[in-house]
Design a protein around this motif. Structure first.
Motif, PDB file in Angstrom:
ATOM      1  N   ASN A  21       0.818  -1.201   0.000  1.00 36.26           N
ATOM      2  CA  ASN A  21       0.000   0.000   0.000  1.00 36.26           C
ATOM      3  C   ASN A  21       0.861   1.263   0.000  1.00 36.26           C
ATOM      4  O   ASN A  21       0.553   2.233  -0.697  1.00 36.26           O
ATOM      5  CB  ASN A  21      -0.952  -0.003   1.200  1.00 36.26           C
ATOM      6  CG  ASN A  21      -2.124   0.900   0.989  1.00 36.26           C
ATOM      7  OD1 ASN A  21      -2.627   1.029  -0.125  1.00 36.26           O
ATOM      8  ND2 ASN A  21      -2.567   1.533   2.044  1.00 36.26           N
ATOM      9  N   LEU A  22       1.944   1.252   0.755  1.00 36.55           N
ATOM     10  CA  LEU A  22       2.849   2.396   0.763  1.00 36.55           C
ATOM     11  C   LEU A  22       3.494   2.570  -0.609  1.00 36.55           C
ATOM     12  O   LEU A  22       3.553   3.693  -1.142  1.00 36.55           O
ATOM     13  CB  LEU A  22       3.920   2.210   1.844  1.00 36.55           C
ATOM     14  CG  LEU A  22       4.951   3.329   1.956  1.00 36.55           C
ATOM     15  CD1 LEU A  22       4.276   4.633   2.363  1.00 36.55           C
ATOM     16  CD2 LEU A  22       6.035   2.941   2.962  1.00 36.55           C
ATOM     17  N   ILE A  23       3.965   1.479  -1.197  1.00 35.33           N
ATOM     18  CA  ILE A  23       4.571   1.541  -2.531  1.00 35.33           C
ATOM     19  C   ILE A  23       3.539   2.020  -3.549  1.00 35.33           C
ATOM     20  O   ILE A  23       3.837   2.841  -4.423  1.00 35.33           O
ATOM     21  CB  ILE A  23       5.156   0.165  -2.926  1.00 35.33           C
ATOM     22  CG1 ILE A  23       6.358  -0.167  -2.047  1.00 35.33           C
ATOM     23  CG2 ILE A  23       5.533   0.125  -4.399  1.00 35.33           C
ATOM     24  CD1 ILE A  23       6.808  -1.615  -2.123  1.00 35.33           C
ATOM     25  N   ARG A  24       2.300   1.513  -3.463  1.00 38.03           N
ATOM     26  CA  ARG A  24       1.228   1.924  -4.359  1.00 38.03           C
ATOM     27  C   ARG A  24       1.004   3.436  -4.260  1.00 38.03           C
ATOM     28  O   ARG A  24       0.932   4.132  -5.269  1.00 38.03           O
ATOM     29  CB  ARG A  24      -0.070   1.192  -4.022  1.00 38.03           C
ATOM     30  CG  ARG A  24      -1.278   1.671  -4.791  1.00 38.03           C
ATOM     31  CD  ARG A  24      -2.597   1.132  -4.256  1.00 38.03           C
ATOM     32  NE  ARG A  24      -2.642  -0.321  -4.283  1.00 38.03           N
ATOM     33  CZ  ARG A  24      -2.742  -1.095  -3.211  1.00 38.03           C
ATOM     34  NH1 ARG A  24      -2.826  -0.577  -2.006  1.00 38.03           N
ATOM     35  NH2 ARG A  24      -2.787  -2.402  -3.340  1.00 38.03           N
ATOM     36  N   THR A  25       0.903   3.942  -3.040  1.00 46.63           N
ATOM     37  CA  THR A  25       0.644   5.364  -2.839  1.00 46.63           C
ATOM     38  C   THR A  25       1.777   6.216  -3.395  1.00 46.63           C
ATOM     39  O   THR A  25       1.530   7.214  -4.092  1.00 46.63           O
ATOM     40  CB  THR A  25       0.439   5.654  -1.337  1.00 46.63           C
ATOM     41  OG1 THR A  25      -0.620   4.826  -0.850  1.00 46.63           O
ATOM     42  CG2 THR A  25       0.097   7.106  -1.102  1.00 46.63           C
ATOM     43  N   ILE A  26       3.012   5.844  -3.118  1.00 46.90           N
ATOM     44  CA  ILE A  26       4.157   6.601  -3.637  1.00 46.90           C
ATOM     45  C   ILE A  26       4.172   6.567  -5.161  1.00 46.90           C
ATOM     46  O   ILE A  26       4.380   7.597  -5.813  1.00 46.90           O
ATOM     47  CB  ILE A  26       5.477   6.057  -3.049  1.00 46.90           C
ATOM     48  CG1 ILE A  26       5.547   6.377  -1.551  1.00 46.90           C
ATOM     49  CG2 ILE A  26       6.686   6.623  -3.786  1.00 46.90           C
ATOM     50  CD1 ILE A  26       6.672   5.673  -0.820  1.00 46.90           C
TER      51      ILE A  26
END
Length: 192
Positions: A21-26
């Motif tokens: 989710n963090l990678i997706r958001t970035i």
């Protein structure tokens, strides 16, 4: 002993989903920043107001998923197992929609499908990896369908050579997704 091992796997899977989710958001924010930079600084850009509105809508819808996932997984409780499948389905749907809006069925943006497949490794589930492969292939096939029949019709597609996507290229993209899935499955087997 088995229950503590299962608890550890569940916790690691949850942390993996948080990392995805963090990678997706970035990635979404970087992509949107690139889009805005082209909009502001590239005077020769072919970006229209309508295209900008469509891309912004897709990005905002994608970020809704990310915010929901942060809220769900941030509580510390065990989220339902189907959430990973929902997140992958949403990622594939948004990537496909972005490719359709960009009218780019044969562009570097197709790499989004590979990123979705590789991100499934962090969830540490073979079923999720296999699902990401199937979902990505179906997303690409729906993109091809729209490019052939949805945009202007079958006849117009074959009358305009610049719209056509060679079969070898279509096969290469699908093969790339399948190979990425094989690598992701092997990594999941090895480290899960």
């Amino acid at each position: 002993m088995t229950s503590s091992l299962d608890e550890c796997r569940v916790a690691e899977s949850r942390f993996g989903e948080n990392r995805v989710n963090l990678i997706r958001t970035i990635a979404i924010l970087v992509f949107f920043g690139n889009h805005l930079a082209h909009l502001v600084w590239d005077r020769n850009s072919l970006v229209t107001a309508e295209y900008n509105r469509q891309v912004t809508t897709i990005i905002m819808m994608w970020l809704v998923l990310a915010a929901g996932m942060f809220l769900l997984y941030g509580r510390g409780s065990r989220p339902p197992t189907w959430m990973s499948y929902l997140a992958i389905s949403w990622d594939v749907a948004m990537a496909t929609q972005l490719l359709i809006v960009s009218q780019a069925p044969s562009s570097v943006l197709l790499m989004m499908y590979l990123l979705i497949v590789f991100s499934a490794v962090l969830r540490q589930s073979l079923r999720v990896v296999y699902f990401s492969v199937v979902a990505s292939v179906l997303g690409y096939l729906s993109l091809l369908w729209f490019s052939t029949w949805g945009r202007a019709g079958y006849q117009a597609y074959y009358e305009n050579p610049e719209w056509r996507i060679p079969r070898w290229e279509q096969g290469f993209v699908i093969l790339s997704i399948l190979v990425a899935g094989g690598i992701a499955a092997q990594a999941t087997r090895q480290y899960a």
